[in-house]
Design a protein around this motif. Structure first.
Motif, PDB file in Angstrom:
ATOM      1  N   MET A 148      11.484  -7.271   3.808  1.00  0.00           N
ATOM      2  CA  MET A 148      11.581  -6.928   2.666  1.00  0.00           C
ATOM      3  C   MET A 148      13.450  -7.390   2.069  1.00  0.00           C
ATOM      4  SD  MET A 148      13.961  -3.957   5.363  1.00  0.00           S
ATOM      5  CE  MET A 148      14.605  -4.953   6.736  1.00  0.00           C
TER       6      MET A 148
ATOM      7  N   ASP B 165      13.282   1.938  -1.612  1.00  0.00           N
ATOM      8  CA  ASP B 165      11.824   1.349  -2.486  1.00  0.00           C
ATOM      9  C   ASP B 165      11.783   0.010  -1.668  1.00  0.00           C
ATOM     10  OD1 ASP B 165      11.531   3.798  -3.546  1.00  0.00           O
ATOM     11  OD2 ASP B 165      12.080   3.286  -5.832  1.00  0.00           O
ATOM     12  N   ASP B 166      12.795  -0.936  -1.468  1.00  0.00           N
ATOM     13  CA  ASP B 166      13.003  -1.875  -1.299  1.00  0.00           C
ATOM     14  C   ASP B 166      12.647  -3.164   0.097  1.00  0.00           C
ATOM     15  OD1 ASP B 166      12.676  -3.346  -4.040  1.00  0.00           O
ATOM     16  OD2 ASP B 166      14.757  -3.313  -4.608  1.00  0.00           O
TER      17      ASP B 166
ATOM     18  N   SER C  56       7.741  -1.841   1.346  1.00  0.00           N
ATOM     19  CA  SER C  56       8.179  -1.972   0.300  1.00  0.00           C
ATOM     20  C   SER C  56       6.438  -3.351   0.391  1.00  0.00           C
ATOM     21  CB  SER C  56       9.437  -2.811  -0.134  1.00  0.00           C
ATOM     22  OG  SER C  56       9.697  -3.880   0.752  1.00  0.00           O
TER      23      SER C  56
ATOM     24  N   ARG D 277       6.211   8.198  -3.186  1.00  0.00           N
ATOM     25  CA  ARG D 277       5.931   6.913  -3.555  1.00  0.00           C
ATOM     26  C   ARG D 277       4.156   7.397  -2.969  1.00  0.00           C
ATOM     27  NH1 ARG D 277       9.079   3.508  -0.400  1.00  0.00           N
ATOM     28  NH2 ARG D 277       9.941   4.482   1.403  1.00  0.00           N
TER      29      ARG D 277
END
Length: 271
Positions: A128, A151-152, A156, A196
């Motif tokens: 990450m 999100d990161d 991810s 997601r």
């Protein structure tokens, strides 16, 4: 989170009708209904009997007792380095460092990281990198729930992100019954996961989520596979939901083991 909602949740999760439960508990269906709507309050004995009939795990039993104003088996005050003896803190720090070249970490009941070893810091930069940049590579105090929701973050580069996310969400939702301060962050995690990954895989209900996970990551070094295990620090009679947690990662295949061993020198540079 209210006690009536928890009672209704535990009964419905086991597909038990109000009538059936009332017969098991030796009370009227009307009383069960009143308990689930907050029009009546249960005694401690009735609350424990209810939890027994729905086969609730200890975490939910303690949550119900706490919400009902009753004492739990152990104090549920927050834990941290503060108040811990120097010897115990040193033991935890030594434990995770001795786990090198594989990741090990310590975190508190609020899911804030207190310590991680060199291998853990190095692996974070691999799986990450964007999130590590966002937090300026500061791992002490890192919000582990945000780390999963971002999100990161942790998911991810995950090859099984939906399954891992669903399992962590189930565990955190159970913990938030007893620790309501977690709820806003857990809700944000749920929103992030659904955005997601859509509908999440089914996981065990009623707080029976496993304390271990299998994680797989796509990295520049190839696919890395790990099995993780959570435990709590302390002697058995002192363990409760506020105990500090230890999480140790183990290589799940020869390639991962080789990569982590080869990266040991680079990992030392991260500390």
């Amino acid at each position: 989170m209210s006690l009536p909602l928890l009672l209704r949740h535990t009964r419905a999760s086991k597909n038990i009708s109000q009538l059936d439960l009332s017969l098991r508990l030796g009370v009227s269906q009307r009383h069960v209904s009143f308990l689930e709507t907050g029009r009546a309050a249960p005694s401690r004995d009735l609350l424990l009997a209810w939890m027994n009939e729905v086969e609730a795990p200890t975490s939910l039993r303690n949550a119900a007792l706490s919400l009902g104003g009753f004492t739990t088996v152990a104090s549920e005050e927050g834990a941290s380095w503060i108040g811990m003896t120097d010897a115990n803190e040193a033991a935890l720090q030594r434990m995770v460092q001795l786990h090198n070249p594989l990741p090990g970490l310590v975190f508190d009941p609020d899911w804030k990281m207190l310590a991680t070893n060199c291998a853990g810091q190095w692996l974070c930069t691999v799986v990450m990198p964007g999130y590590c940049e966002a937090v300026d590579h500061r791992f002490e105090g890192l919000d582990m729930i945000d780390c999963v929701a971002h999100d990161d973050g942790l998911l991810s580069h995950s090859r099984n992100a939906a399954q891992v996310g669903a399992s962590l969400l189930a565990q955190l939702q159970t913990e938030s019954w007893l620790r309501p301060s977690l709820r806003p962050r857990v809700d944000r995690l749920a929103d992030s996961l659904h955005r997601r990954y859509g509908r999440l895989p089914e996981v065990p209900s009623l707080g029976l989520a496993t304390p271990s996970l299998n994680l797989s990551f796509d990295t520049p070094l190839g696919v890395l596979n790990f099995s993780t295990f959570q435990s709590a620090f302390g002697i058995p009679q002192d363990i409760n939901s506020s105990s500090l947690r230890i999480e140790l990662w183990f290589a799940a295949d020869a390639h991962t083991r080789e990569v982590m061993s080869d990266a040991d020198a680079d990992a030392e540079a991260c500390c």
